[in-house]
Design an enzyme around this catalytic site. Structure first.
Site, PDB file in Angstrom:
ATOM      1  N   TYR A  48      90.019 -25.104-105.263  1.00  0.00           N
ATOM      2  CA  TYR A  48      90.750 -23.838-105.245  1.00  0.00           C
ATOM      3  C   TYR A  48      90.262 -23.009-104.070  1.00  0.00           C
ATOM      4  CZ  TYR A  48      92.692 -19.355-106.666  1.00  0.00           C
ATOM      5  OH  TYR A  48      93.385 -18.169-106.690  1.00  0.00           O
ATOM      6  N   ASP A  62      89.198  -7.495-101.120  1.00  0.00           N
ATOM      7  CA  ASP A  62      90.381  -8.248-101.532  1.00  0.00           C
ATOM      8  C   ASP A  62      91.520  -7.284-101.862  1.00  0.00           C
ATOM      9  OD1 ASP A  62      92.097 -10.254-102.384  1.00  0.00           O
ATOM     10  OD2 ASP A  62      91.211 -10.360-104.389  1.00  0.00           O
ATOM     11  N   ASP A  89      95.428 -19.270-102.870  1.00  0.00           N
ATOM     12  CA  ASP A  89      95.926 -17.968-103.302  1.00  0.00           C
ATOM     13  C   ASP A  89      96.683 -17.330-102.144  1.00  0.00           C
ATOM     14  OD1 ASP A  89      96.233 -15.310-104.057  1.00  0.00           O
ATOM     15  OD2 ASP A  89      94.100 -14.929-104.358  1.00  0.00           O
ATOM     16  N   ASP A  91      98.400 -14.440-102.462  1.00  0.00           N
ATOM     17  CA  ASP A  91      98.603 -13.020-102.789  1.00  0.00           C
ATOM     18  C   ASP A  91     100.073 -12.752-103.121  1.00  0.00           C
ATOM     19  OD1 ASP A  91      95.926 -12.479-102.530  1.00  0.00           O
ATOM     20  OD2 ASP A  91      96.066 -11.719-100.501  1.00  0.00           O
ATOM     21  N   HIS A 116      99.907 -19.989-105.293  1.00  0.00           N
ATOM     22  CA  HIS A 116     100.482 -19.059-106.273  1.00  0.00           C
ATOM     23  C   HIS A 116     100.833 -17.740-105.595  1.00  0.00           C
ATOM     24  CE1 HIS A 116      96.606 -16.908-106.808  1.00  0.00           C
ATOM     25  NE2 HIS A 116      96.037 -18.087-106.928  1.00  0.00           N
ATOM     26  N   GLU A 118     101.950 -13.763-106.518  1.00  0.00           N
ATOM     27  CA  GLU A 118     101.772 -12.822-107.623  1.00  0.00           C
ATOM     28  C   GLU A 118     102.797 -11.699-107.598  1.00  0.00           C
ATOM     29  OE1 GLU A 118      98.137 -10.012-106.194  1.00  0.00           O
ATOM     30  OE2 GLU A 118      97.774 -12.167-106.200  1.00  0.00           O
ATOM     31  N   CYS A 126      92.295  -6.675-106.466  1.00  0.00           N
ATOM     32  CA  CYS A 126      91.697  -7.766-107.218  1.00  0.00           C
ATOM     33  C   CYS A 126      92.256  -7.763-108.633  1.00  0.00           C
ATOM     34  CB  CYS A 126      90.172  -7.614-107.248  1.00  0.00           C
ATOM     35  SG  CYS A 126      89.347  -8.775-108.362  1.00  0.00           S
ATOM     36  N   ARG A 161     101.980 -16.130-110.430  1.00  0.00           N
ATOM     37  CA  ARG A 161     100.927 -15.363-111.088  1.00  0.00           C
ATOM     38  C   ARG A 161     101.499 -14.015-111.514  1.00  0.00           C
ATOM     39  NH1 ARG A 161      95.226 -13.200-108.378  1.00  0.00           N
ATOM     40  NH2 ARG A 161      95.492 -11.069-109.108  1.00  0.00           N
ATOM     41  N   GLU A 191      97.155 -13.636-115.325  1.00  0.00           N
ATOM     42  CA  GLU A 191      95.883 -13.066-114.894  1.00  0.00           C
ATOM     43  C   GLU A 191      95.320 -12.101-115.926  1.00  0.00           C
ATOM     44  OE1 GLU A 191      93.246 -13.357-113.566  1.00  0.00           O
ATOM     45  OE2 GLU A 191      93.260 -12.657-111.493  1.00  0.00           O
ATOM     46  N   ASN A 213      91.845 -18.319-115.160  1.00  0.00           N
ATOM     47  CA  ASN A 213      90.930 -17.849-114.119  1.00  0.00           C
ATOM     48  C   ASN A 213      89.614 -17.439-114.757  1.00  0.00           C
ATOM     49  OD1 ASN A 213      89.663 -16.690-111.936  1.00  0.00           O
ATOM     50  ND2 ASN A 213      91.048 -14.942-111.770  1.00  0.00           N
TER      51      ASN A 213
END
Length: 299
Positions: A48, A62, A89, A91, A116, A118, A126, A161, A191, A213
């Protein structure tokens, strides 16, 4: 020697086959190419690549400051170093639907097995911090539809996500997960679930794989792989764990240097040079050099 021998397309195909079995696949987070190779060496199922780790590697928080080129470039360096599939990731997809489409093709070209996208407002936060905001459902669905329409390899995993659990509760998360699957998502990343019952509720609600996660110091309890498998989770990630361990060790080493002036007492905590050389296949490079430069001209 050098990079993986398995092609990105073959990694994706094998990954989708494993995912279809319903077993729990373990994806620790790699913070550089070397740790990706170590993850493979230790027998895990995939790698990952965390947005939080990529940001931290640049000394940034982040909050959506990294660019597509930075994420795709670093992800390529990591993914090509292992025979395992790598998920990154992405975002919020780096912009509007057309940007999301470009993101998918850039990540395919970088050799990733999936990503993914989101549903947070851009710039994001985050996933385990308070004060998150999510976009409306139609905006979230447009991102996923754009991602699905843009991919060229049908085995490239498009995961959706959703961060809405922390904003509007579990029922809203389940409703959004269903809508994201209807929009074409191959898997769901719910999440900041609070407990196993919440993961189980999402599992019952959708007929695609779900991801857990297990990030330290967050909203979710740190469940074992056995616990997660028992409620039907299909992928588990530990996104920042190796970075946290490494930086914690580095900090202790620097403190020791300040206090004692030598790291002699810490040798037992270090990776030995011989183990590093073995991990990077130093001997393979030596053999290659010998085969190229050591030769005789026949008379």
């Amino acid at each position: 020697m050098l990079y993986a021998t398995t092609s990105p397309a073959e990694k994706r195909r094998l990954f989708r086959e494993r995912l279809a079995t319903g077993e729990l696949l373990r994806f620790p987070g790699a913070f550089n190419p070397l740790t990706a190779r170590l993850i493979e060496r230790k027998g895990f199922d995939g790698v990952y690549i965390s947005g939080a780790v990529l940001s931290a590697d640049l000394g940034l928080p982040d909050i959506g400051l990294t660019t597509l080129s930075e994420v795709a470039g670093r992800s390529k360096q990591i993914a090509r170093m292992t025979e395992l599939p790598a998920i990154v990731d992405a975002d919020t997809g780096f912009g509007e639907p057309m940007n999301v489409a470009r993101t998918i093709q850039e990540l395919e070209d970088a050799g990733l097995a999936g990503t993914h996208i989101e549903d947070q407002v851009n710039p994001k936060r985050c996933g385990h911090l308070d004060g998150k905001q999510v976009v409306d459902e139609q905006t979230a669905l447009k991102r996923i539809r754009a991602a699905v329409d843009a991919r060229r390899d049908p085995n490239f995993l498009i995961m959706a996500r959703t961060d809405i659990r922390a904003v509007d509760g579990l029922d809203a998360a389940i409703d959004r997960a269903k809508a994201l699957v209807d929009a074409g998502a191959d898997a769901i990343f719910p999440e900041a679930m609070r407990d196993l019952n919440e993961f189980e509720a999402v599992r019952r609600a959708v007929d695609v794989p779900i991801l857990a996660n297990m990030t330290e110091f967050g909203k979710s309890e740190l469940f074992t792989t056995e616990q997660l498998a028992s409620v039907g989770v299909n992928i588990v990630i530990w996104p920042v764990s190796l970075l946290r361990m490494a930086v914690g060790a580095a900090e202790r080493a620097l403190d020791t240097l300040n206090e004692v002036g030598t790291l002699s007492s810490q040798l037992g905590e270090m990776q030995h040079r011989a183990d590093l050389y073995d991990l990077i296949d130093y001997e393979g490079y030596n053999h290659f050099d010998n085969s190229v430069y050591t030769f005789r001209i026949e008379k």
